[in-house]
Design an enzyme around this catalytic site. Structure first.
Site, PDB file in Angstrom:
ATOM      1  N   HIS A  15      47.280 -26.894 -17.829  1.00  0.00           N
ATOM      2  CA  HIS A  15      45.844 -26.613 -17.849  1.00  0.00           C
ATOM      3  C   HIS A  15      45.596 -25.305 -18.599  1.00  0.00           C
ATOM      4  O   HIS A  15      46.538 -24.560 -18.898  1.00  0.00           O
ATOM      5  CB  HIS A  15      45.286 -26.554 -16.421  1.00  0.00           C
ATOM      6  CG  HIS A  15      45.815 -25.433 -15.585  1.00  0.00           C
ATOM      7  ND1 HIS A  15      46.743 -25.608 -14.580  1.00  0.00           N
ATOM      8  CD2 HIS A  15      45.550 -24.102 -15.603  1.00  0.00           C
ATOM      9  CE1 HIS A  15      47.009 -24.444 -14.004  1.00  0.00           C
ATOM     10  NE2 HIS A  15      46.309 -23.519 -14.611  1.00  0.00           N
TER      11      HIS A  15
HETATM   12  P1  TYD Z   1      47.207 -26.014  -9.975  1.00  0.00           P
HETATM   13  O1  TYD Z   1      46.398 -24.858 -10.462  1.00  0.00           O
HETATM   14  O2  TYD Z   1      47.066 -27.311 -10.721  1.00  0.00           O
HETATM   15  O3  TYD Z   1      48.735 -25.598  -9.871  1.00  0.00           O
HETATM   16  P2  TYD Z   1      49.888 -25.532 -10.991  1.00  0.00           P
HETATM   17  O4  TYD Z   1      49.249 -25.035 -12.251  1.00  0.00           O
HETATM   18  O5  TYD Z   1      50.873 -24.573 -10.414  1.00  0.00           O
HETATM   19  O6  TYD Z   1      50.481 -26.886 -11.137  1.00  0.00           O
HETATM   20  O7  TYD Z   1      46.838 -26.227  -8.445  1.00  0.00           O
HETATM   21  C1  TYD Z   1      47.423 -27.231  -7.668  1.00  0.00           C
HETATM   22  C2  TYD Z   1      46.414 -27.662  -6.610  1.00  0.00           C
HETATM   23  O8  TYD Z   1      46.095 -26.581  -5.737  1.00  0.00           O
HETATM   24  C3  TYD Z   1      45.082 -28.137  -7.209  1.00  0.00           C
HETATM   25  O9  TYD Z   1      44.632 -29.246  -6.448  1.00  0.00           O
HETATM   26  C4  TYD Z   1      44.164 -26.983  -7.020  1.00  0.00           C
HETATM   27  C5  TYD Z   1      44.697 -26.309  -5.768  1.00  0.00           C
HETATM   28  N1  TYD Z   1      44.507 -24.839  -5.768  1.00  0.00           N
HETATM   29  C6  TYD Z   1      43.613 -24.258  -4.878  1.00  0.00           C
HETATM   30  O10 TYD Z   1      42.955 -24.946  -4.066  1.00  0.00           O
HETATM   31  N2  TYD Z   1      43.464 -22.910  -4.898  1.00  0.00           N
HETATM   32  C7  TYD Z   1      44.150 -22.108  -5.748  1.00  0.00           C
HETATM   33  O11 TYD Z   1      43.979 -20.863  -5.732  1.00  0.00           O
HETATM   34  C8  TYD Z   1      45.070 -22.734  -6.677  1.00  0.00           C
HETATM   35  C9  TYD Z   1      45.869 -21.916  -7.637  1.00  0.00           C
HETATM   36  C10 TYD Z   1      45.209 -24.098  -6.640  1.00  0.00           C
END
Ligand code: TYD
Length: 137
Positions: free
Chosen positions: A53
């Site tokens: 992302h």
């Molecule tokens: P994501 O940002 O996609 O994690 P990564 O980049 O490490 O794969 O987040 C994973 C899931 O967690 C997504 O459903 C969003 C949720 N999330 C929160 O609810 N709060 C947060 O602060 C973060 C970072 C993620």
């Protein structure tokens, strides 16, 4: 908007081999913004890719506080840069509008210091949509 550049930040380490080490990060000093949120990612199976992302506004500094983490950043305009984090005292500054692919090594723990509270609307999760927006800046 002037494009910000990803960069490694050397925070250093206080301590000795005998007693161990600590690394310090303070708002607007070692970290080039005010930290609003801290999260960490752990127990990620070896070889798993996360991230995938970009953020519209959020900036962050990423650390591998344990293990090794490979991070590839893409500005959506043809520039792709790779970083290997394997030292707890070295962070990677990721500006807004850089797509990140994050590859976890064995037992790797990623610590993220972020400039914004969580906001699902701040994410691009589709690379093509991100690239169109990045080129239009
Ligand atoms: P994501 O940002 O996609 O994690 P990564 O980049 O490490 O794969 O987040 C994973 C899931 O967690 C997504 O459903 C969003 C949720 N999330 C929160 O609810 N709060 C947060 O602060 C973060 C970072 C993620």
């Amino acid at each position: 908007m002037r494009e910000q550049t990803p960069a490694l930040i050397q925070l250093g380490a206080l301590g000795t081999d005998v007693f161990g080490y600590l690394t310090v990060a303070e708002n607007n000093k070692e970290i080039p913004f005010a930290i609003q949120r801290v999260y960490w990612t752990y127990r990620t199976p070896t070889g798993v890719k996360r991230g995938m992302h970009a953020h519209k506004k959020l900036q962050q500094v990423l650390f591998a506080i344990s293990g090794k983490i490979d991070i590839e950043l893409d500005n959506g305009k043809g520039k792709r840069v790779a970083f290997a984090l394997d030292t707890p005292g070295v962070g990677l500054y990721v500006p807004q509008m850089w797509w990140r692919d994050i590859f976890f090594g064995e037992n790797a723990v990623l610590l993220s210091l972020a400039s914004e509270l969580y906001d699902a609307a701040d994410y691009y999760r589709d690379f093509e949509e991100f690239a169109v927006a990045a080129k239009a800046l």
